[in-house]
Write a protein that holds these residues in place. Structure first.
Motif, PDB file in Angstrom:
ATOM      1  N   THR A   1       2.121 -15.905 -30.090  1.00 13.65           N
ATOM      2  CA  THR A   1       3.328 -15.677 -31.000  1.00 13.65           C
ATOM      3  C   THR A   1       2.231 -14.875 -32.021  1.00 13.65           C
ATOM      4  N   THR A   2       3.179 -14.539 -33.136  1.00 12.58           N
ATOM      5  CA  THR A   2       2.613 -13.628 -34.102  1.00 12.58           C
ATOM      6  C   THR A   2       3.151 -14.569 -35.507  1.00 12.58           C
ATOM      7  N   ASP A   3       2.615 -14.112 -36.617  1.00 18.99           N
ATOM      8  CA  ASP A   3       2.964 -14.610 -38.026  1.00 18.99           C
ATOM      9  C   ASP A   3       4.177 -13.983 -38.231  1.00 18.99           C
ATOM     10  N   GLU A   4       4.664 -12.901 -37.853  1.00 16.82           N
ATOM     11  CA  GLU A   4       5.896 -12.120 -37.964  1.00 16.82           C
ATOM     12  C   GLU A   4       6.994 -12.850 -37.428  1.00 16.82           C
ATOM     13  N   VAL A   5       6.772 -13.284 -36.052  1.00 18.01           N
ATOM     14  CA  VAL A   5       7.772 -13.992 -35.205  1.00 18.01           C
ATOM     15  C   VAL A   5       8.064 -15.307 -35.699  1.00 18.01           C
ATOM     16  N   SER A   6       6.701 -16.042 -36.150  1.00 27.53           N
ATOM     17  CA  SER A   6       6.813 -17.175 -36.345  1.00 27.53           C
ATOM     18  C   SER A   6       7.573 -17.452 -38.074  1.00 27.53           C
ATOM     19  N   ASN A   7       7.465 -16.491 -38.695  1.00 23.63           N
ATOM     20  CA  ASN A   7       8.283 -16.535 -39.956  1.00 23.63           C
ATOM     21  C   ASN A   7       9.534 -16.245 -39.967  1.00 23.63           C
ATOM     22  N   LEU A   8      10.080 -15.616 -38.942  1.00 16.55           N
ATOM     23  CA  LEU A   8      11.660 -15.363 -38.705  1.00 16.55           C
ATOM     24  C   LEU A   8      12.273 -16.801 -38.726  1.00 16.55           C
ATOM     25  N   LYS A   9      11.597 -17.864 -37.986  1.00 15.93           N
ATOM     26  CA  LYS A   9      12.295 -18.909 -38.223  1.00 15.93           C
ATOM     27  C   LYS A   9      12.784 -19.686 -39.472  1.00 15.93           C
TER      28      LYS A   9
ATOM     29  N   GLU B   1       0.842  -1.279   0.129  1.00 13.19           N
ATOM     30  CA  GLU B   1       0.126  -0.147   0.059  1.00 13.19           C
ATOM     31  C   GLU B   1       0.829   1.271  -0.072  1.00 13.19           C
ATOM     32  N   LYS B   2       1.984   1.284   0.569  1.00  7.63           N
ATOM     33  CA  LYS B   2       2.758   2.545   0.869  1.00  7.63           C
ATOM     34  C   LYS B   2       4.347   1.967   0.855  1.00  7.63           C
ATOM     35  N   PRO B   3       4.994   2.686  -0.121  1.00  5.60           N
ATOM     36  CA  PRO B   3       4.663   3.287  -1.036  1.00  5.60           C
ATOM     37  C   PRO B   3       4.129   2.473  -2.310  1.00  5.60           C
ATOM     38  N   ARG B   4       3.435   3.030  -3.200  1.00  2.00           N
ATOM     39  CA  ARG B   4       2.572   2.391  -4.370  1.00  2.00           C
ATOM     40  C   ARG B   4       3.963   1.893  -5.169  1.00  2.00           C
ATOM     41  N   SER B   5       3.805   0.885  -5.686  1.00  4.64           N
ATOM     42  CA  SER B   5       4.843   0.150  -6.561  1.00  4.64           C
ATOM     43  C   SER B   5       4.411   0.034  -8.360  1.00  4.64           C
ATOM     44  N   VAL B   6       5.627   0.111  -8.732  1.00  4.28           N
ATOM     45  CA  VAL B   6       5.603   0.070 -10.386  1.00  4.28           C
ATOM     46  C   VAL B   6       6.635  -1.054 -10.664  1.00  4.28           C
ATOM     47  N   CYS B   7       6.131  -2.236 -11.480  1.00  3.82           N
ATOM     48  CA  CYS B   7       7.485  -2.693 -11.848  1.00  3.82           C
ATOM     49  C   CYS B   7       7.575  -2.586 -13.576  1.00  3.82           C
ATOM     50  N   ILE B   8       8.907  -2.515 -13.699  1.00  2.00           N
ATOM     51  CA  ILE B   8       9.224  -2.048 -15.032  1.00  2.00           C
ATOM     52  C   ILE B   8       9.308  -3.515 -16.059  1.00  2.00           C
ATOM     53  N   ALA B   9       8.546  -3.533 -17.086  1.00  2.00           N
ATOM     54  CA  ALA B   9       8.461  -4.778 -18.008  1.00  2.00           C
ATOM     55  C   ALA B   9       9.690  -4.217 -19.097  1.00  2.00           C
ATOM     56  N   THR B  10      10.147  -5.351 -19.520  1.00  2.00           N
ATOM     57  CA  THR B  10      11.311  -5.430 -20.173  1.00  2.00           C
ATOM     58  C   THR B  10      11.466  -5.688 -21.578  1.00  2.00           C
ATOM     59  N   ALA B  11      10.424  -6.955 -21.894  1.00  2.00           N
ATOM     60  CA  ALA B  11      10.461  -7.555 -23.086  1.00  2.00           C
ATOM     61  C   ALA B  11       9.167  -8.181 -23.433  1.00  2.00           C
ATOM     62  N   SER B  12       8.887  -8.656 -24.508  1.00  2.00           N
ATOM     63  CA  SER B  12       7.426  -9.689 -24.755  1.00  2.00           C
ATOM     64  C   SER B  12       7.893 -10.853 -24.598  1.00  2.00           C
ATOM     65  N   PRO B  13       6.827 -11.569 -24.058  1.00  2.00           N
ATOM     66  CA  PRO B  13       6.851 -13.296 -23.802  1.00  2.00           C
ATOM     67  C   PRO B  13       7.265 -13.923 -24.819  1.00  2.00           C
ATOM     68  N   VAL B  14       6.806 -13.524 -26.124  1.00  2.00           N
ATOM     69  CA  VAL B  14       6.855 -14.162 -27.448  1.00  2.00           C
ATOM     70  C   VAL B  14       8.334 -14.470 -27.556  1.00  2.00           C
ATOM     71  N   LYS B  15       9.467 -13.545 -27.121  1.00  2.00           N
ATOM     72  CA  LYS B  15      10.816 -13.903 -27.355  1.00  2.00           C
ATOM     73  C   LYS B  15      11.264 -15.226 -26.521  1.00  2.00           C
ATOM     74  N   PHE B  16      10.357 -15.678 -25.550  1.00  2.00           N
ATOM     75  CA  PHE B  16      10.686 -16.654 -24.747  1.00  2.00           C
ATOM     76  C   PHE B  16       9.730 -17.841 -24.487  1.00  2.00           C
ATOM     77  N   PRO B  17       9.558 -18.493 -25.841  1.00  2.00           N
ATOM     78  CA  PRO B  17       8.502 -19.563 -25.628  1.00  2.00           C
ATOM     79  C   PRO B  17       8.905 -20.650 -24.802  1.00  2.00           C
ATOM     80  N   GLU B  18      10.100 -21.120 -24.867  1.00  2.00           N
ATOM     81  CA  GLU B  18      10.574 -22.209 -24.339  1.00  2.00           C
ATOM     82  C   GLU B  18      10.479 -22.159 -22.683  1.00  2.00           C
TER      83      GLU B  18
END
Length: 297
Positions: free
Chosen positions: A256-264, A228-245
């Protein structure tokens, strides 16, 4: 990045850790005649420009969460090289009433340094949050400089001791006390990272990347009263799409997205830096080759 096969893009695949390649990059960048001759710059947090831009995030986070101006907001930062946290320190120095927390994985040099003054490198561990698998946090000198009000002699002494003692030294108590007034820290292991990803999904229908989960795990460890005090914020760093395993390991369904799948299925281009090779020479020779081609054109 390796799917970018344009002639003006050169990728290196390194058989080592982030620390290993940073040592090489630092040697090249600190060679000022070489840097000036070839117009070199960097895009990671070695570059003040990136840190400066990230400072804005802290003002945005603060004004989105503070109930009234002057209230303290805690900002929990997934931490590796300390670039993002350095931006937070600048924001604090500018008068923003925030409390910073460096959330690290089991490569915990930042936590040990800021909680006990033990500024010493340990054996690198491979974790589920690989961008934070760093032992030599190359922005730590900026933070020490900021909290000491620009005491270059003090900061230089700590860094010289660190470099000359095979990366083992202690942060002086007076400097440590100043750091602790601005920054706290906490450690999260892989098992807790996975549990945090599951909990966040179950409670909020929000899929975390493993790096962000390290920060959220610190928040979850706080009691209801502490939240409750102090209020908290968590910084988000990346998309989980990058870490499927890792998402699968947590028992969740990767998105995932078609764009990410096509990278493979796309062609790739990169140069391998293998153990035992002279990485510095490889990097310098690549830069020289690029410069010569640009001059000839």
């Amino acid at each position: 990045m390796t799917t970018v096969i344009k002639d003006n893009v050169h990728n290196f695949c390194v058989d080592g850790s982030s620390d290993d390649i940073d040592i090489v990059i630092k040697k090249v960048v600190l060679d000022l005649p070489f840097t000036n001759q070839h117009n070199l710059g960097t895009m990671n947090s070695i570059n003040w420009g990136r840190v400066m831009v990230q400072t804005i995030h802290y003002f945005y986070a603060y004004f989105s969460q503070a109930k009234s101006i002057g209230d303290v907001v805690e900002i929990i930062v997934p931490t590796g090289g300390l670039g993002n946290c350095t931006a937070g320190c600048f924001a604090s120095k500018m008068g923003l009433p925030i409390r910073l927390v460096c959330a690290v994985n089991t490569n915990d040099i930042v936590h040990r340094s800021f909680s006990t003054g033990d500024y010493s490198v340990a054996i690198m561990k491979r974790t589920l949050s690989p961008a934070m698998d760093i032992q030599v946090a190359y922005n730590i000198e900026r933070i020490m400089w900021l909290v000491s009000d620009g005491d270059c002699d003090l900061v230089s002494k700590v860094l010289v001791d660190f470099e000359s003692s095979n990366h083992v030294t202690r942060i002086p108590p007076d400097l440590l006390s100043k750091i602790q007034k601005v920054i706290g820290s906490g450690v999260t292991d892989d098992e807790t990272t996975l549990k945090t990803m599951v909990r966040c999904w179950q409670e909020n229908n929000y899929l975390l990347c493993p790096h962000t989960a390290v920060a959220v795990a610190y928040y979850y460890r706080k009691s209801e009263r502490e939240r409750e005090k102090p209020r908290s914020v968590c910084i988000a760093t990346a998309s989980p799409v990058k870490f499927p395993e890792t998402v699968l390991k947590a028992g969740l369904t990767p998105h995932t997205t078609d764009e990410v799948s096509n990278l493979k299925n796309m062609p790739t281009k990169f140069t391998e830096m293998k153990l035992g090779e002279d990485w510095e020479s490889m990097l310098r020779n690549c830069i020289i080759s690029i410069s010569e081609k640009n001059v000839s054109v």
